[in-house]
Design an enzyme around this catalytic site. Structure first.
Site, mmCIF file in Angstrom:
data_model
loop_
_atom_site.group_PDB
_atom_site.id
_atom_site.type_symbol
_atom_site.label_atom_id
_atom_site.label_comp_id
_atom_site.label_asym_id
_atom_site.label_seq_id
_atom_site.Cartn_x
_atom_site.Cartn_y
_atom_site.Cartn_z
ATOM 1 N N LYS A 111 0.823 -1.211 0.000
ATOM 2 C CA LYS A 111 0.000 0.000 0.000
ATOM 3 C C LYS A 111 0.855 1.258 0.000
ATOM 4 O O LYS A 111 0.508 2.253 -0.633
ATOM 5 C CB LYS A 111 -0.957 -0.005 1.188
ATOM 6 C CG LYS A 111 -2.135 -0.933 0.939
ATOM 7 C CD LYS A 111 -3.023 -1.095 2.138
ATOM 8 C CE LYS A 111 -4.073 -2.164 1.861
ATOM 9 N NZ LYS A 111 -4.673 -2.676 3.098
ATOM 10 N N LYS A 194 -7.537 -14.129 -13.073
ATOM 11 C CA LYS A 194 -8.822 -14.373 -12.437
ATOM 12 C C LYS A 194 -9.760 -13.173 -12.554
ATOM 13 O O LYS A 194 -9.341 -12.068 -12.882
ATOM 14 C CB LYS A 194 -8.619 -14.754 -10.974
ATOM 15 C CG LYS A 194 -7.955 -13.695 -10.126
ATOM 16 C CD LYS A 194 -7.851 -14.209 -8.686
ATOM 17 C CE LYS A 194 -7.446 -13.074 -7.773
ATOM 18 N NZ LYS A 194 -7.427 -13.437 -6.374
ATOM 19 N N LYS A 197 -12.262 -6.927 -10.094
ATOM 20 C CA LYS A 197 -12.741 -5.578 -10.400
ATOM 21 C C LYS A 197 -11.639 -4.726 -11.011
ATOM 22 O O LYS A 197 -11.866 -3.939 -11.922
ATOM 23 C CB LYS A 197 -13.201 -4.924 -9.099
ATOM 24 C CG LYS A 197 -14.560 -4.291 -9.247
ATOM 25 C CD LYS A 197 -14.844 -3.269 -8.210
ATOM 26 C CE LYS A 197 -14.661 -3.738 -6.792
ATOM 27 N NZ LYS A 197 -15.847 -4.212 -6.139
#
Ligand code: TRP
Length: 331
Positions: A111, A194, A197
């Site tokens: 992050k 896979k 979003k």
């Protein structure tokens, strides 16, 4: 009976990957364990959503989980911020979490790399809040994917450290749980990895997508120019379509197209049409429930309230013990 806790990220609508990968696990678990499923809205504050976005996302996740089969009569489903005891336990657990180990967490490092301008303390202590989520109900089973393994290890560390510090065998160790070792992987429609979003809107089929949208997305899925030799191995993008078919279609439908492929007689247009129709059929009942529940404000309010009461009952018991163990005692 063993206790299960899992947090659901409030990041908007669910796709078939979420449904076949995670939710079906939850639905099965709700018949076997004492389950607490919650919407992790406190965690989402690390990225500072607007009040409207925050509320909208929480509602959407609640609606879609209920529509997908999570039964509030069987499990405790609640919104994390409705249970202030979690925030209290988070404070106590922060005293047992060391800067060094938090900085070494891979999700934290990821992050920081992705958003170097938003490295807030909440991001650093994300695993502590997650540990509090789990320890607050003294859960032993946590249905999550591989990417959460390190967070679970930290939850065990913080719980054990508390036990040792106060010389009390209080918190049990939580472990990741899934029915099968190989989690069902649902591929996306872009011919690569896979369903997700972040791979773009067209890559994922959402539970809330209309039949027209589903058909359009599937018809645009990536294919090749067809097999050139009998029984040849399928390239990734074709295998993906067969994998999706395995999930939503009948076994003989799958066998039929497999045979066509092996005989070099396959027509991808036919396969996609069939796949799209089977996806429409598989998602129709969920889609109908999404629409019905989203418009039923009374039901939603009742579910959230009932869940918060049940979750707080369990959380308050733990907080009472923890305060006593730490030494916060009345006069
Ligand atoms: N970190 C989890 C995720 O990203 C969400 C989560 C928050 C969670 N608290 C939890 C999962 C507690 C299990 C238990 O998916």
């Amino acid at each position: 009976m063993e206790t299960v806790v899992s947090g659901i990220r409030s990041t908007g609508k669910l796709h078939l990957g979420n449904y076949y990968g995670a939710i079906q696990n939850f639905v099965k678990m709700q018949n076997e364990f004492k389950c607490f499923f919650f919407i992790a809205d406190l965690h989402s504050l690390t990225t500072h959503p607007t009040p409207t976005d925050l509320h909208g996302n929480v509602k959407q996740v609640l609606v879609e989980y209920l529509a997908a089969g999570i039964d509030p009569e069987k499990v405790t489903i609640y919104v994390q911020s409705d249970v202030p005891e979690i925030a209290e336990l988070y404070l106590y657990m922060n005293m047992n979490a060391y800067l060094g180990e938090l900085e070494r967490s891979t999700s934290f490092k990821d992050k920081v790399r992705a958003n170097p301008d938003n490295v807030n303390a909440g991001l650093l202590t994300y695993p502590v809040l997650m540990a509090a989520d789990i320890l607050i109900h003294k859960a032993t089973k946590v249905p999550v994917g591989k990417d959460q393994e390190q967070h679970l290890e930290m939850a065990r560390t913080f719980g054990n450290r508390f036990n040792r510090l106060y010389n009390h065998d209080y918190f049990p160790e939580p472990f990741a749980f899934n029915y099968s070792d190989n989690l069902v992987k649902i591929p996306g429609l872009d011919g690569k990895g896979k369903m997700g979003k972040s791979e773009g809107e067209a890559n994922a089929v959402y539970l809330s997508d209309s039949p027209e949208v589903i058909r359009k997305k599937v018809m645009r899925a990536v294919t090749d120019s067809g097999p050139t030799a009998e029984n040849q191995a399928k390239p990734a993008e074709i295998q993906n379509l067969f994998d999706l078919m395995k999930v939503v279609s009948a076994p003989d439908t799958l066998a039929h197209f497999d045979e066509q492929y092996n005989k070099c007689a396959i027509r991808y247009g036919d396969l996609k049409k069939q796949l799209a129709e089977d996806m429409v059929i598989a998602t129709a009942p969920i889609r109908e429930r999404i629409d019905a529940i989203a418009n039923d404000a009374v039901y939603l309010r009742q579910v959230a309230k009932h869940g918060a009461i049940k979750a707080r009952e369990s959380a308050q018991k733990t907080i009472k013990d923890v305060r006593e163990i730490i030494g916060f005692r009345g006069f």
